[in-house]
Motif scaffolding. Structure first.
Motif, mmCIF file in Angstrom:
data_model
loop_
_atom_site.group_PDB
_atom_site.id
_atom_site.type_symbol
_atom_site.label_atom_id
_atom_site.label_comp_id
_atom_site.label_asym_id
_atom_site.label_seq_id
_atom_site.Cartn_x
_atom_site.Cartn_y
_atom_site.Cartn_z
ATOM 1 N N ASN A 4 26.925 21.201 -113.572
ATOM 2 C CA ASN A 4 27.271 22.526 -114.218
ATOM 3 C C ASN A 4 26.309 23.751 -114.032
ATOM 4 O OD1 ASN A 4 29.927 21.457 -114.807
ATOM 5 N ND2 ASN A 4 29.462 21.075 -116.812
ATOM 6 N N SER A 5 25.192 23.429 -113.562
ATOM 7 C CA SER A 5 24.103 24.470 -113.320
ATOM 8 C C SER A 5 24.340 25.683 -112.638
ATOM 9 C CB SER A 5 22.742 23.775 -112.881
ATOM 10 O OG SER A 5 23.129 23.296 -111.399
ATOM 11 N N SER A 9 25.207 29.603 -114.402
ATOM 12 C CA SER A 9 24.449 30.738 -113.989
ATOM 13 C C SER A 9 25.318 31.929 -113.613
ATOM 14 C CB SER A 9 23.478 30.251 -112.858
ATOM 15 O OG SER A 9 24.143 29.984 -111.816
ATOM 16 N N SER A 10 26.645 31.728 -113.086
ATOM 17 C CA SER A 10 27.503 32.769 -112.754
ATOM 18 C C SER A 10 27.874 33.600 -114.108
ATOM 19 C CB SER A 10 28.476 32.310 -111.961
ATOM 20 O OG SER A 10 29.518 31.465 -112.767
ATOM 21 N N LYS A 11 27.898 32.744 -115.263
ATOM 22 C CA LYS A 11 28.196 33.503 -116.362
ATOM 23 C C LYS A 11 27.148 34.376 -117.086
ATOM 24 C CE LYS A 11 31.177 29.629 -117.894
ATOM 25 N NZ LYS A 11 31.573 28.799 -118.770
ATOM 26 N N ILE A 12 26.033 34.442 -116.558
ATOM 27 C CA ILE A 12 24.890 35.351 -117.295
ATOM 28 C C ILE A 12 25.187 36.761 -116.567
ATOM 29 C CG2 ILE A 12 22.266 35.526 -117.257
ATOM 30 C CD1 ILE A 12 21.993 32.781 -116.958
#
Length: 63
Positions: A4-5, A9-12
């Motif tokens: 899920n890495s 990172s797209s949610k940041i």
């Protein structure tokens, strides 16, 4: 197993760089100054209705 890495990172939220922020502020200041200048210049003009006379007044300063 799945990773899920990439998803986390797209949610940041991405922040703007300092250079982009300075450019945005520069554009906002220039736009505000342009609006202020246009407002001041528009004060020199007036609408004269039909049948009326416009009077141009001069301010003479004694030197």
């Amino acid at each position: 197993m799945s990773s899920n890495s990439g998803e986390s990172s797209s949610k940041i939220p991405k922040t703007k760089s300092a250079n982009q922020t300075n450019r945005d502020v520069d554009i906002a200041v220039k736009l505000a100054l342009l609006i202020l200048l246009l407002t001041i210049l528009s004060r020199f003009f007036a609408i004269v209705n039909a049948g009326k006379r416009g009077v141009l007044m001069h301010l003479y300063l004694a030197v």
